[in-house]
Write a protein that holds these residues in place. Structure first.
Motif, PDB file in Angstrom:
ATOM      1  N   LYS A  37     -37.572 -23.029 -36.101  1.00  0.00           N
ATOM      2  CA  LYS A  37     -37.885 -21.704 -36.642  1.00  0.00           C
ATOM      3  C   LYS A  37     -36.615 -20.861 -36.566  1.00  0.00           C
ATOM      4  CE  LYS A  37     -42.792 -21.577 -35.331  1.00  0.00           C
ATOM      5  NZ  LYS A  37     -43.866 -20.752 -34.713  1.00  0.00           N
ATOM      6  N   ASN A  67     -39.170 -21.751 -41.364  1.00  0.00           N
ATOM      7  CA  ASN A  67     -40.233 -22.029 -40.412  1.00  0.00           C
ATOM      8  C   ASN A  67     -40.830 -23.357 -40.834  1.00  0.00           C
ATOM      9  OD1 ASN A  67     -42.514 -22.309 -38.859  1.00  0.00           O
ATOM     10  ND2 ASN A  67     -43.266 -20.228 -39.163  1.00  0.00           N
ATOM     11  N   TRP A  96     -45.147 -24.204 -29.885  1.00  0.00           N
ATOM     12  CA  TRP A  96     -45.074 -24.339 -31.342  1.00  0.00           C
ATOM     13  C   TRP A  96     -45.919 -25.504 -31.863  1.00  0.00           C
ATOM     14  CZ3 TRP A  96     -39.074 -23.584 -32.379  1.00  0.00           C
ATOM     15  CH2 TRP A  96     -38.757 -22.227 -32.156  1.00  0.00           C
TER      16      TRP A  96
END
Length: 329
Positions: A166, A261, A293
């Motif tokens: 990200k 992302n 994540w």
């Protein structure tokens, strides 16, 4: 009669020695030829005029695995140690990204987009419909970027010690990042580093070091960031001449304006994804970031390797091979 018998035995021994020598010579020549055939250059346009990309194939298996080294601007050879022991199970295809040691390119042709295009060019050259891609560090970012653009050509992603997937870094995760930074900073000041420098009389400030001492010191300092076990710094082969640092800057300047992302992209697809990371990796010290994540994409399989840094094939080679066998299947 005894003399004749001895002479015959000597002749047989000499013949066997000559035969063994010839067989070994032929084997060596065969290996040399095979090694040369497995190193080639990928054309990026006109063969005579345009830059080319260095490619090296390792392994006798039928299943190809595309290997993406970290960097940008690093070279591939260190990553070859990550797959030792798997050569008879897969065919590993390494290449050096544009601008790296064996793939020199003009600065004007080095961009993030071109790195992605090169991987697609390699796929076309190899005539692969779908690929297993194994990427380390920034190579994991490249693998994810390619998968976002060409999901139809992905069979599986295996990401080792991935750089952040990200970018820019999410605001809500900055506290985790800060705590990791503090823990990693403390780890880099561990007594093992001082003791390793003392072995080579490099622990004190000196007016001058010879070139060999400078090399040793730089590798120990690099190792304190990259490795859990600093005594294994001797397995590092980094050096200024091998790393083309400007390639990183040139690539970073051309990142997508809004960043990336890749988890958002992973959600849209169904191909398998694996993440293998050391619990002392400086990019995710303690692995709390990727644990968080990965909850966004439940199909991601994550393995944390104990007592390993950013280069788990150096810290825990046996465990890494074990995990690769699991995750590449």
């Amino acid at each position: 009669m005894k003399i004749i018998t001895i002479q015959r035995q000597l002749k047989r021994i000499i013949f066997l020695i000559i035969l063994i020598f010839c067989l070994e010579e032929n084997y060596a020549q065969s290996n040399l030829t095979e090694n040369k055939l497995n190193q080639w250059f990928l054309s990026t346009g006109n063969w005579q005029e345009d830059p080319q990309i260095y490619v090296k194939e390792i392994g006798n298996g039928t299943e190809p695995v595309i290997m993406l080294h970290g960097g940008w601007g690093a070279e591939h050879s260190g990553l070859t140690n990550a797959i030792k022991g798997l050569e008879n199970e897969y065919r590993f295809i390494f290449y050096e990204q544009r601008g790296s040691l064996r793939s020199p390119f003009p600065d004007s042709l080095i961009t993030f987009k071109q790195h992605i295009n090169d991987l697609e060019l390699l796929r076309q050259e190899l005539k692969l419909n779908k690929m297993i891609i194994l990427g380390h560090s920034m190579g994991a970012v490249l693998a994810s970027a390619y998968a976002s653009k060409y999901p139809q050509h992905i069979k599986k992603l295996v990401l080792i010690s991935p750089a952040h997937l990200k970018e820019p870094f999410p605001e809500e995760d900055k506290d985790i990042q800060h705590q990791q930074y503090l823990a990693n900073k403390k780890f880099q000041n561990r007594i093992d580093i001082t003791q390793e420098l003392q072995k080579y009389n490099l622990d004190k400030k000196r007016s001058s070091l010879n070139s060999k001492e400078e090399t040793i010191k730089s590798r120990i300092n690099f190792g304190k960031l990259m490795l859990y076990d600093i005594s294994k710094w001797t397995e590092l082969s980094n050096g200024k001449a091998l790393y083309k640092g400007k390639v990183y800057d040139l690539t970073a300047r051309t990142y997508p304006k809004d960043g990336w992302n890749y988890y958002a992209e992973f959600k849209k697809q169904k191909y398998p994804i694996s993440i293998i990371i050391g619990d002392h990796d400086w990019l995710d010290f303690g692995n709390n970031l990727y644990k968080k994540w990965n909850k966004e994409v439940p199909r991601i399989k994550m393995t944390s390797i104990k007592n390993a840094g950013h280069m788990p094939w150096i810290d825990q080679s046996t465990e890494l091979i074990k995990q690769l066998r699991i995750h590449l299947k």
